[in-house]
Motif scaffolding. Sequence first.
Motif, PDB file in Angstrom:
ATOM      1  N   ARG A 202       0.788  -1.224   0.000  1.00  0.00           N
ATOM      2  CA  ARG A 202       0.000   0.000   0.000  1.00  0.00           C
ATOM      3  C   ARG A 202       0.825   1.281   0.000  1.00  0.00           C
ATOM      4  NH1 ARG A 202      -3.547   0.995   4.358  1.00  0.00           N
ATOM      5  NH2 ARG A 202      -2.079  -0.102   5.658  1.00  0.00           N
ATOM      6  N   THR A 203       1.850   1.339   0.829  1.00  0.00           N
ATOM      7  CA  THR A 203       2.588   2.592   1.009  1.00  0.00           C
ATOM      8  C   THR A 203       4.055   2.429   0.644  1.00  0.00           C
ATOM      9  OG1 THR A 203       3.164   2.102   3.317  1.00  0.00           O
ATOM     10  CG2 THR A 203       1.047   3.187   2.918  1.00  0.00           C
ATOM     11  N   HIS A 204       4.717   3.557   0.387  1.00  0.00           N
ATOM     12  CA  HIS A 204       6.142   3.536   0.056  1.00  0.00           C
ATOM     13  C   HIS A 204       6.974   3.081   1.256  1.00  0.00           C
ATOM     14  CE1 HIS A 204       6.303   5.052  -4.043  1.00  0.00           C
ATOM     15  NE2 HIS A 204       5.331   5.885  -3.736  1.00  0.00           N
ATOM     16  N   SER A 205       6.524   3.390   2.473  1.00  0.00           N
ATOM     17  CA  SER A 205       7.268   2.955   3.659  1.00  0.00           C
ATOM     18  C   SER A 205       7.222   1.434   3.801  1.00  0.00           C
ATOM     19  CB  SER A 205       6.712   3.621   4.912  1.00  0.00           C
ATOM     20  OG  SER A 205       5.356   3.269   5.112  1.00  0.00           O
ATOM     21  N   GLN A 206       6.058   0.832   3.483  1.00  0.00           N
ATOM     22  CA  GLN A 206       5.959  -0.629   3.522  1.00  0.00           C
ATOM     23  C   GLN A 206       6.844  -1.269   2.449  1.00  0.00           C
ATOM     24  OE1 GLN A 206       1.727  -0.945   3.076  1.00  0.00           O
ATOM     25  NE2 GLN A 206       1.343  -1.092   5.275  1.00  0.00           N
ATOM     26  N   LEU A 207       6.904  -0.648   1.278  1.00  0.00           N
ATOM     27  CA  LEU A 207       7.754  -1.168   0.202  1.00  0.00           C
ATOM     28  C   LEU A 207       9.226  -1.057   0.580  1.00  0.00           C
ATOM     29  CD1 LEU A 207       5.875   0.344  -2.880  1.00  0.00           C
ATOM     30  CD2 LEU A 207       5.894  -2.043  -2.168  1.00  0.00           C
ATOM     31  N   ALA A 208       9.609   0.077   1.195  1.00  0.00           N
ATOM     32  CA  ALA A 208      11.002   0.257   1.618  1.00  0.00           C
ATOM     33  C   ALA A 208      11.384  -0.786   2.661  1.00  0.00           C
ATOM     34  CB  ALA A 208      11.194   1.668   2.182  1.00  0.00           C
TER      35      ALA A 208
ATOM     36  N   PHE B 191      10.085  -3.770   2.924  1.00  0.00           N
ATOM     37  CA  PHE B 191      10.204  -5.047   2.211  1.00  0.00           C
ATOM     38  C   PHE B 191      11.559  -5.152   1.509  1.00  0.00           C
ATOM     39  CE2 PHE B 191       9.735  -7.595  -1.654  1.00  0.00           C
ATOM     40  CZ  PHE B 191       9.211  -8.784  -1.136  1.00  0.00           C
ATOM     41  N   VAL B 192      11.991  -4.049   0.863  1.00  0.00           N
ATOM     42  CA  VAL B 192      13.285  -4.054   0.165  1.00  0.00           C
ATOM     43  C   VAL B 192      14.424  -4.288   1.158  1.00  0.00           C
ATOM     44  CG1 VAL B 192      14.906  -2.638  -1.167  1.00  0.00           C
ATOM     45  CG2 VAL B 192      12.480  -2.607  -1.736  1.00  0.00           C
ATOM     46  N   HIS B 193      14.331  -3.704   2.349  1.00  0.00           N
ATOM     47  CA  HIS B 193      15.365  -3.918   3.368  1.00  0.00           C
ATOM     48  C   HIS B 193      15.392  -5.372   3.820  1.00  0.00           C
ATOM     49  CE1 HIS B 193      14.923   0.626   4.425  1.00  0.00           C
ATOM     50  NE2 HIS B 193      15.720   0.421   3.385  1.00  0.00           N
ATOM     51  N   GLU B 194      14.214  -6.019   3.866  1.00  0.00           N
ATOM     52  CA  GLU B 194      14.158  -7.458   4.197  1.00  0.00           C
ATOM     53  C   GLU B 194      14.837  -8.277   3.103  1.00  0.00           C
ATOM     54  OE1 GLU B 194      13.072  -9.060   6.843  1.00  0.00           O
ATOM     55  OE2 GLU B 194      12.154  -7.426   7.964  1.00  0.00           O
TER      56      GLU B 194
ATOM     57  N   LYS C 251      18.309  -1.730  -4.369  1.00  0.00           N
ATOM     58  CA  LYS C 251      18.170  -0.362  -3.864  1.00  0.00           C
ATOM     59  C   LYS C 251      16.703  -0.067  -3.583  1.00  0.00           C
ATOM     60  CE  LYS C 251      22.155   1.447  -6.399  1.00  0.00           C
ATOM     61  NZ  LYS C 251      22.614   0.101  -6.802  1.00  0.00           N
ATOM     62  N   ASP C 252      16.438   0.699  -2.495  1.00  0.00           N
ATOM     63  CA  ASP C 252      15.077   1.148  -2.249  1.00  0.00           C
ATOM     64  C   ASP C 252      14.864   2.506  -2.924  1.00  0.00           C
ATOM     65  OD1 ASP C 252      16.256   3.096  -0.671  1.00  0.00           O
ATOM     66  OD2 ASP C 252      15.750   2.140   1.232  1.00  0.00           O
ATOM     67  N   ILE C 253      13.679   3.095  -2.745  1.00  0.00           N
ATOM     68  CA  ILE C 253      13.332   4.348  -3.426  1.00  0.00           C
ATOM     69  C   ILE C 253      14.308   5.476  -3.083  1.00  0.00           C
ATOM     70  CG2 ILE C 253      11.618   6.207  -3.513  1.00  0.00           C
ATOM     71  CD1 ILE C 253      10.700   3.954  -5.177  1.00  0.00           C
ATOM     72  N   GLU C 254      14.643   5.618  -1.784  1.00  0.00           N
ATOM     73  CA  GLU C 254      15.538   6.701  -1.361  1.00  0.00           C
ATOM     74  C   GLU C 254      16.923   6.544  -1.990  1.00  0.00           C
ATOM     75  OE1 GLU C 254      13.504   5.090   0.728  1.00  0.00           O
ATOM     76  OE2 GLU C 254      12.132   6.767   1.060  1.00  0.00           O
ATOM     77  N   GLN C 255      17.414   5.301  -2.028  1.00  0.00           N
ATOM     78  CA  GLN C 255      18.731   5.051  -2.635  1.00  0.00           C
ATOM     79  C   GLN C 255      18.684   5.281  -4.143  1.00  0.00           C
ATOM     80  OE1 GLN C 255      18.907   1.054  -1.114  1.00  0.00           O
ATOM     81  NE2 GLN C 255      20.395   1.576   0.477  1.00  0.00           N
TER      82      GLN C 255
ATOM     83  N   LEU D 224      12.681  -9.332  -9.599  1.00  0.00           N
ATOM     84  CA  LEU D 224      11.706  -8.925  -8.581  1.00  0.00           C
ATOM     85  C   LEU D 224      11.424  -7.436  -8.749  1.00  0.00           C
ATOM     86  CD1 LEU D 224      10.033  -9.503  -6.016  1.00  0.00           C
ATOM     87  CD2 LEU D 224      12.108  -9.179  -4.668  1.00  0.00           C
ATOM     88  N   VAL D 225      10.165  -7.086  -9.003  1.00  0.00           N
ATOM     89  CA  VAL D 225       9.759  -5.693  -9.183  1.00  0.00           C
ATOM     90  C   VAL D 225       8.874  -5.301  -8.003  1.00  0.00           C
ATOM     91  CG1 VAL D 225       8.571  -4.042 -10.669  1.00  0.00           C
ATOM     92  CG2 VAL D 225       9.848  -5.928 -11.690  1.00  0.00           C
ATOM     93  N   VAL D 226       9.284  -4.251  -7.298  1.00  0.00           N
ATOM     94  CA  VAL D 226       8.563  -3.791  -6.104  1.00  0.00           C
ATOM     95  C   VAL D 226       7.863  -2.483  -6.453  1.00  0.00           C
ATOM     96  CG1 VAL D 226       8.849  -3.079  -3.703  1.00  0.00           C
ATOM     97  CG2 VAL D 226      10.276  -4.898  -4.617  1.00  0.00           C
ATOM     98  N   LEU D 227       6.557  -2.420  -6.239  1.00  0.00           N
ATOM     99  CA  LEU D 227       5.793  -1.258  -6.689  1.00  0.00           C
ATOM    100  C   LEU D 227       4.557  -1.033  -5.827  1.00  0.00           C
ATOM    101  CD1 LEU D 227       3.898  -2.257  -9.973  1.00  0.00           C
ATOM    102  CD2 LEU D 227       4.877  -3.916  -8.433  1.00  0.00           C
ATOM    103  N   PRO D 228       4.021   0.204  -5.791  1.00  0.00           N
ATOM    104  CA  PRO D 228       2.803   0.482  -5.023  1.00  0.00           C
ATOM    105  C   PRO D 228       1.555  -0.050  -5.721  1.00  0.00           C
ATOM    106  CG  PRO D 228       3.623   2.484  -6.053  1.00  0.00           C
ATOM    107  CD  PRO D 228       4.642   1.423  -6.331  1.00  0.00           C
TER     108      PRO D 228
END
Length: 929
Positions: free
Chosen positions: A248-254, A256-259, A348-352, A377-381
């Motif tokens: 749902r949110t960019h914070s949740q996606l970030a 997940f990317v860190h995991e 890389k996450d969105i901030e990186q 693997l594609v990570v998206l909202p």
Amino acid sequence: MEPGRGPGALPGTEEAAGAAQGKGRVNFPFPYTPYSIQEDFMAKLYDVLEAGKVGIFESPTGTGKSLSLICGALSWLRDFEEKKKQEEACLLADEHNGQDKQQQPTSCSREASNCQGSAGELDWITEFMQKKEEQAMVDRLKEEQIRRKKREDRLEKIRHNVQLKYASKRKRLEDDETQRLLQLSKEILSTELGSDALEQLDHEEEELILAEYESDEEKKVGLGLDEDDDDDDDLEEEHVTKIYYCSRTHSQLAQFVHEVQKSPFGEEIRLVSLGSRQNLCVNEEVRHLGTVQLINDRCVEMQKNKHGKKSEGEESEGKKRRVSRAVCPFYSYEQMQFLRDEVLVKVKDIEQLVALGKETKACPYYGSRYAIPAAQLVVLPYQMLLHESTRCASGIKLKDQVVIIDEAHNLIDTITCIYSAEVRGAQLCCAHSQLLQYMERYRKRLKAKNLMYIKQILYLLERFVSILGGNVNQNPNAQSISQAGTELKSINDFLFQSQIDNINLFKVQRYCEKSLISRKLFGFVERYGATSVVKTNKEKQNMAGLQNFLLTLHQGPDKEAAIQCHPVEVEDGQPKMASPLMQIEGFLSALTNANQDGRVILNRQGTVAQSSLKFLLLNPAVHFAKVLKECRAAIIAGGTMQPVSDFREQLLSCAIGADRVVEFSCGHVIPPDNILPIILCSGPSNQQLEFTYQKRDLPQMMDEMGRILGNLCNVVPGGVVCFFPSYEYEKQVYTHWERTGLLTRLATKKKIFQEPKRANQVEQVLAEYAKCIKRCSQVGGHVTGALLFSVVGGKMSEGINFSDDLGRCVVMVGLPYPNIKSPELQEKMAYLDKTMVGPRTAGQPPSKMLIENLCMKAVNQSIGRAIRHQKDFASILLVDHRYARPSVFNKLPQWIKERTEIKPTFGLAFAALRKFHHEKKSCYGSEAS
């Protein structure tokens, strides 16, 4: 990298391939020894992906759901890629050795042969066609191998050769210096030559004029962004099998990317994070526009400026006007290729990604999109995957791919919201005034087709205001509505009654999208202000309908009048759009849905400005079906998915058979005695607890609830979170307790906090709440913690963790049924009763199931806030005897339901609570968060 493993290979390939072939358990690489429920989760996930089914997975928060999804799904992808490579190698080896494919057919050739013609064909024709298809397949595999090898070599060089990065950086600095000198030269020339005497408008205003428009039917060759550009060949990649993960949110996606970065797959997986232009744009000139729509339109316009060709009109007017075409300096093919490869080399996450874009002076938005084909693997909202036009524009191809939708408990509401749209009367009047002024300002410079479409849009706006009971040429704030109320119409009825059924809305929508008219209008309003006075034509129309309205296309000004755009009132904290036409475009798009799938709600309130038109999507399944039909397999996952009947009936039943849907729900990692859920049927004075709309306002019911909380605060340490059905009822109860003195008595044991209505105040209240609990646990004294009054469906019922001492007891007051008097809900209920008939409803009206499911989804989200990790403990108190009804009780999450105790009297419940918290205090002590 391990010896012998190719670039991009995933961990455990060799061992897992053997395990998969040997019918044993699949090898799941994991950063630590997984819980048994995680092993079960990954095994079931693997089976669903392998069988190409749709899985509904429930794994409570604190059970490591993200890691289970990562390791389970990527283990399947690892094995799938390995098997595919083996089959390709086998087929290529057969072709190389000249073996007879008919005698020793591979699985690939067998698949091709299955598609042959009827049995009546001659053998030699069948053999010829088979060989031709096999040769085509071999040629395609060879081409894919060459591309894959080229990509792997390129990424390997980048991974290990630091000098390439320095060379790229040096070239960027050289390009910057060249650009600076070129700009300086242009300025010197401009000063020497002077301005063009024939130029009537300055450069900035030239950009406000609409370019000559051609519809798709009139274009023989579509001019794509990347056409006629040789450099783009390097950006083409083969589309590999991949997993699309969305949340749902960019914070949740970030998160997940860190995991993923911490997982065993973090070093080798090719992952790309996608986001909106608002999140990824690094061009400050565009970013400062603020709103999503303005940023999108400006970006697209800059790309058109870079790639577009001058029209014949522009060529002929070359000396009359000098067209200013701003282009984005970050949209560089060479730099975006470099950014794409950097993204694929390391996760890389969105901030990186944004930081990399600024460093390389490359656009992260387009650069990440170029990385999609080669990504695993594609990570998206949510929006990018679930909204069809956004999905296509982003280059997302779901054919034969895997889709994982996480945090999916609100998936139905999300799809409904994405495809619904609302516009207020004030916005309609303002857009009409602005567009009319724009047309009069540039009437002589606009082409006939532009004028025709602008006239159509003006007519649509006029009719929309008219059906609300207003006049588009008058101040909407001053026009009162004689008959206030809400009216629902089908799409067709709305179009007929608005007298716009003879307008092709698909063409108007396409025009708005391609011409960027809302962006031009925004620039016009930004330049002249919303209240500029222009001369316009207000000739009265004697004939009704669109035909007469369009006659003014060829008529000159007959009567002069001042048209002003009256200021639009907006709510606090909401951005004020300069041109409401952007939002109206969304409403026009919604009207192109099928008649049976939605309704138009006419909400007439007080004045025209306060009234609104809203499109309500009734059938989200029609949009989700397109996702399911394309992808190979789909996983719908969440911490609390119960009740799942909504997903089956409202989302899945239309697109796929019931046999293709698999449900999986795992327990919690906490010991069974670390949670105590209680259904409380009566209070301390034996008053039956039933918080219905009819009874909950009774003083004795509110007093009984107060006595329950008073007793709880005596035995529960730390924090108590009490959820009320609504903000209004919470305020009513709070005021009553304040008047009776109960709040004062509660405050002697727990400091009282209330959930704020404003989202920007939530963090502050939570911080003070946590600080109070921590201080009480350390200092001791009469006050043992804090009591937080919260609201179901509010700011604190989702996404907030009340772990450890922050939530030792969660209290749910009544059942938070939605307001069944809501027109939207009534229409949804009627729609379900009409469309969902048969054995699927299990003898219960679909509308009643909908109400119960909405209620229990909200309850399950709220009570799941307390238990957040393996050593956490909490009690849950469901205060209403109706929770004991089977239809309600069975909709609780399995891990809570199997431990729930039904207590008919308060004495039994209080004894159990006191014993539970006394034992936990002696075992764990106080664990302040």
